[in-house]
Motif scaffolding. Structure first.
Motif, mmCIF file in Angstrom:
data_model
loop_
_atom_site.group_PDB
_atom_site.id
_atom_site.type_symbol
_atom_site.label_atom_id
_atom_site.label_comp_id
_atom_site.label_asym_id
_atom_site.label_seq_id
_atom_site.Cartn_x
_atom_site.Cartn_y
_atom_site.Cartn_z
ATOM 1 N N MET A 171 2.274 -2.179 12.799
ATOM 2 C CA MET A 171 2.435 -1.689 11.438
ATOM 3 C C MET A 171 3.354 -2.618 10.642
ATOM 4 O O MET A 171 4.361 -3.083 11.139
ATOM 5 C CB MET A 171 3.039 -0.272 11.434
ATOM 6 C CG MET A 171 2.085 0.796 11.949
ATOM 7 S SD MET A 171 0.793 1.106 10.735
ATOM 8 C CE MET A 171 -0.108 2.420 11.548
ATOM 9 N N THR A 172 2.977 -2.857 9.405
ATOM 10 C CA THR A 172 3.766 -3.694 8.508
ATOM 11 C C THR A 172 4.450 -2.808 7.480
ATOM 12 O O THR A 172 3.809 -1.948 6.877
ATOM 13 C CB THR A 172 2.869 -4.705 7.774
ATOM 14 O OG1 THR A 172 2.205 -5.526 8.739
ATOM 15 C CG2 THR A 172 3.697 -5.582 6.852
ATOM 16 N N GLY A 173 5.738 -3.007 7.270
ATOM 17 C CA GLY A 173 6.435 -2.262 6.241
ATOM 18 C C GLY A 173 6.226 -2.909 4.886
ATOM 19 O O GLY A 173 6.042 -4.130 4.782
ATOM 20 N N ALA A 174 6.250 -2.099 3.824
ATOM 21 C CA ALA A 174 6.029 -2.629 2.480
ATOM 22 C C ALA A 174 7.058 -3.699 2.135
ATOM 23 O O ALA A 174 6.748 -4.658 1.420
ATOM 24 C CB ALA A 174 6.084 -1.491 1.460
ATOM 25 N N GLN A 175 8.278 -3.559 2.678
ATOM 26 C CA GLN A 175 9.317 -4.531 2.376
ATOM 27 C C GLN A 175 9.034 -5.883 3.014
ATOM 28 O O GLN A 175 9.599 -6.911 2.607
ATOM 29 C CB GLN A 175 10.693 -4.005 2.836
ATOM 30 C CG GLN A 175 10.867 -3.926 4.350
ATOM 31 C CD GLN A 175 10.290 -2.658 4.949
ATOM 32 O OE1 GLN A 175 9.635 -1.876 4.265
ATOM 33 N NE2 GLN A 175 10.553 -2.440 6.235
ATOM 34 N N ASP A 176 8.145 -5.911 4.021
ATOM 35 C CA ASP A 176 7.818 -7.150 4.714
ATOM 36 C C ASP A 176 6.533 -7.782 4.197
ATOM 37 O O ASP A 176 6.089 -8.814 4.711
ATOM 38 C CB ASP A 176 7.667 -6.890 6.219
ATOM 39 C CG ASP A 176 8.927 -6.311 6.832
ATOM 40 O OD1 ASP A 176 10.016 -6.798 6.483
ATOM 41 O OD2 ASP A 176 8.818 -5.382 7.647
ATOM 42 N N PHE A 177 5.927 -7.184 3.193
ATOM 43 C CA PHE A 177 4.642 -7.666 2.695
ATOM 44 C C PHE A 177 4.708 -7.914 1.194
ATOM 45 O O PHE A 177 5.350 -7.176 0.450
ATOM 46 C CB PHE A 177 3.548 -6.640 2.972
ATOM 47 C CG PHE A 177 2.206 -7.008 2.373
ATOM 48 C CD1 PHE A 177 1.399 -7.944 2.999
ATOM 49 C CD2 PHE A 177 1.782 -6.436 1.180
ATOM 50 C CE1 PHE A 177 0.178 -8.305 2.439
ATOM 51 C CE2 PHE A 177 0.558 -6.788 0.616
ATOM 52 C CZ PHE A 177 -0.242 -7.724 1.251
ATOM 53 N N GLY A 178 3.980 -8.955 0.791
ATOM 54 C CA GLY A 178 3.794 -9.163 -0.633
ATOM 55 C C GLY A 178 4.511 -10.387 -1.151
ATOM 56 O O GLY A 178 5.348 -10.978 -0.472
ATOM 57 N N PRO A 179 4.124 -10.752 -2.355
ATOM 58 C CA PRO A 179 3.078 -10.105 -3.157
ATOM 59 C C PRO A 179 1.693 -10.422 -2.598
ATOM 60 O O PRO A 179 1.497 -11.469 -1.987
ATOM 61 C CB PRO A 179 3.269 -10.723 -4.548
ATOM 62 C CG PRO A 179 3.860 -12.079 -4.262
ATOM 63 C CD PRO A 179 4.747 -11.892 -3.077
ATOM 64 N N PRO A 180 0.714 -9.520 -2.795
ATOM 65 C CA PRO A 180 -0.631 -9.762 -2.284
ATOM 66 C C PRO A 180 -1.268 -10.976 -2.959
ATOM 67 O O PRO A 180 -1.020 -11.251 -4.133
ATOM 68 C CB PRO A 180 -1.392 -8.477 -2.660
ATOM 69 C CG PRO A 180 -0.335 -7.458 -2.951
ATOM 70 C CD PRO A 180 0.828 -8.227 -3.491
ATOM 71 N N THR A 181 -2.089 -11.678 -2.200
ATOM 72 C CA THR A 181 -2.855 -12.793 -2.759
ATOM 73 C C THR A 181 -4.310 -12.410 -3.013
ATOM 74 O O THR A 181 -5.035 -13.158 -3.671
ATOM 75 C CB THR A 181 -2.823 -13.988 -1.803
ATOM 76 O OG1 THR A 181 -3.333 -13.591 -0.521
ATOM 77 C CG2 THR A 181 -1.397 -14.518 -1.639
ATOM 78 N N VAL A 182 -4.734 -11.257 -2.489
ATOM 79 C CA VAL A 182 -6.088 -10.751 -2.672
ATOM 80 C C VAL A 182 -6.058 -9.264 -2.364
ATOM 81 O O VAL A 182 -5.251 -8.804 -1.552
ATOM 82 C CB VAL A 182 -7.094 -11.499 -1.751
ATOM 83 C CG1 VAL A 182 -6.693 -11.410 -0.291
ATOM 84 C CG2 VAL A 182 -8.524 -11.022 -1.966
ATOM 85 N N VAL A 183 -6.928 -8.495 -3.034
ATOM 86 C CA VAL A 183 -6.940 -7.037 -2.874
ATOM 87 C C VAL A 183 -8.361 -6.577 -2.561
ATOM 88 O O VAL A 183 -9.315 -6.994 -3.222
ATOM 89 C CB VAL A 183 -6.432 -6.333 -4.154
ATOM 90 C CG1 VAL A 183 -6.586 -4.816 -4.038
ATOM 91 C CG2 VAL A 183 -4.974 -6.702 -4.414
ATOM 92 N N ALA A 184 -8.493 -5.721 -1.544
ATOM 93 C CA ALA A 184 -9.781 -5.108 -1.200
ATOM 94 C C ALA A 184 -9.699 -3.622 -1.491
ATOM 95 O O ALA A 184 -8.757 -2.944 -1.058
ATOM 96 C CB ALA A 184 -10.119 -5.338 0.274
ATOM 97 N N LEU A 185 -10.690 -3.112 -2.220
ATOM 98 C CA LEU A 185 -10.670 -1.718 -2.633
ATOM 99 C C LEU A 185 -11.966 -1.012 -2.250
ATOM 100 O O LEU A 185 -13.056 -1.456 -2.616
ATOM 101 C CB LEU A 185 -10.490 -1.623 -4.161
ATOM 102 C CG LEU A 185 -9.206 -2.218 -4.738
ATOM 103 C CD1 LEU A 185 -9.282 -2.233 -6.256
ATOM 104 C CD2 LEU A 185 -7.994 -1.428 -4.266
ATOM 105 N N ASP A 186 -11.831 0.072 -1.517
ATOM 106 C CA ASP A 186 -12.948 0.995 -1.350
ATOM 107 C C ASP A 186 -13.227 1.627 -2.716
ATOM 108 O O ASP A 186 -12.369 1.612 -3.613
ATOM 109 C CB ASP A 186 -12.553 2.062 -0.321
ATOM 110 C CG ASP A 186 -13.554 3.192 -0.230
ATOM 111 O OD1 ASP A 186 -14.752 2.910 -0.041
ATOM 112 O OD2 ASP A 186 -13.136 4.358 -0.370
ATOM 113 N N ILE A 187 -14.414 2.197 -2.882
ATOM 114 C CA ILE A 187 -14.757 2.805 -4.178
ATOM 115 C C ILE A 187 -14.641 4.327 -4.126
ATOM 116 O O ILE A 187 -13.764 4.919 -4.758
ATOM 117 C CB ILE A 187 -16.178 2.383 -4.617
ATOM 118 C CG1 ILE A 187 -16.226 0.878 -4.890
ATOM 119 C CG2 ILE A 187 -16.593 3.156 -5.879
ATOM 120 C CD1 ILE A 187 -17.606 0.354 -5.263
ATOM 121 N N ASP A 188 -15.523 4.969 -3.390
ATOM 122 C CA ASP A 188 -15.608 6.430 -3.419
ATOM 123 C C ASP A 188 -14.469 7.074 -2.639
ATOM 124 O O ASP A 188 -14.251 6.773 -1.465
ATOM 125 C CB ASP A 188 -16.956 6.871 -2.843
ATOM 126 C CG ASP A 188 -18.120 6.334 -3.664
ATOM 127 O OD1 ASP A 188 -18.322 6.823 -4.787
ATOM 128 O OD2 ASP A 188 -18.804 5.405 -3.197
#
Length: 267
Positions: free
Chosen positions: A1-18
């Motif tokens: 598991m990655t903590g939010a404090q250890d990640f970012g900023p994102p270089t690409v984003v993947a989004l589910d739709i429904d």
């Protein structure tokens, strides 16, 4: 598991739709729309969905995703360049054995496959909106359903429950394929080893980006592999427990604009 404090900023984003961007009535809130549009102005946004290209493209247009990007459709079986619809990668399988098993264990189930043009062949009409508001369908016999390999087989029975379909997947003994149980009585059968992360690997290779910078948000069992693949995976608040366990973080539900809350942290 990655903590939010250890990640970012994102270089690409993947989004589910429904269930992630759109609620179950196909509603898209202004907050989510604004957050996705702002994100897409700064980094590539890849829609990763179980939908066909024909019903994914209108969402990409609504979100004003820039030209030259990619969408992952059919639970990873098709990776498609946006907006021209060119197929960059496609994975197929022969569903004949699965169709026979479905008829044995769920004789009243409706089945569908995507045709090459984005329309659907179905053994009986699906409930309104299930295959997309403007989906084109043609009713055929079981024998006519899959005369050639397909990207996915959809199994649906409105008279059954989600738990019934979890049990059905076990009874079918699905070998040589991948499968995903939806939020209702819905079962997606895909080529073996194919899931949303399959298509994302193709898209990221095309973009020259690394998954360590990937932020992914989803709500369904078909998002688990995507969330594990991403540098930071976020499950929606309404996701099943096994999806939340696979994620690095759980955000609010789609009704409470959870995707926007996550995107607004960085964009």
């Amino acid at each position: 598991m990655t903590g939010a404090q250890d990640f970012g900023p994102p270089t690409v984003v993947a989004l589910d739709i429904d269930g992630t961007l759109l609620d179950h009535d196909d509603g898209l809130s202004p907050a989510v729309l604004d957050a996705v549009r702002r994100t897409a102005e700064q980094v590539p946004v890849v829609l990763a969905t179980g939908r066909a290209w024909s019903t994914t493209a209108p969402i990409a247009q609504r979100l004003r995703l820039p030209a030259g990007g990619f969408v992952v459709c059919s639970n990873g079986a098709r990776t498609i360049r946006y907006p021209d619809g060119a197929v960059v990668d496609e994975r197929t399988f022969d569903p004949t054995t699965v169709i026979r098993s479905v008829r044995r264990y769920a004789p009243n189930a409706r089945m569908a496959v995507e045709d090459a043009d984005g329309s659907y062949l179905v053994t009986a009409p699906f409930p309104d909106g299930d295959l997309g508001a403007n989906a084109r369908i043609r009713v055929v016999s079981d024998a006519e359903l899959a005369p050639q390999p397909v990207t996915r087989l959809i199994i649906r029975d409105p008279d059954q429950s989600e738990s019934d379909f979890v049990n059905l997947a076990e009874r079918l003994g699905l070998h040589g394929v991948s499968y995903f149980v939806g939020w209702t009585a819905w079962l997606d059968i895909a080529p073996e080893g194919v899931d949303k992360s399959t298509g994302l690997k193709v898209a990221l290779a095309q973009l020259g980006l690394d998954p360590s910078g990937l932020l992914a948000i989803g709500d369904g069992r078909n998002d688990i592999e995507m969330l594990n693949y991403a540098g930071f995976g976020v499950a929606m608040g309404s996701a099943p427990d096994e999806v939340k366990v696979a994620a690095d973080e759980v955000t609010k539900s789609v009704q409470d604009d959870g995707a926007a809350a996550t995107l607004n942290r960085w964009f």
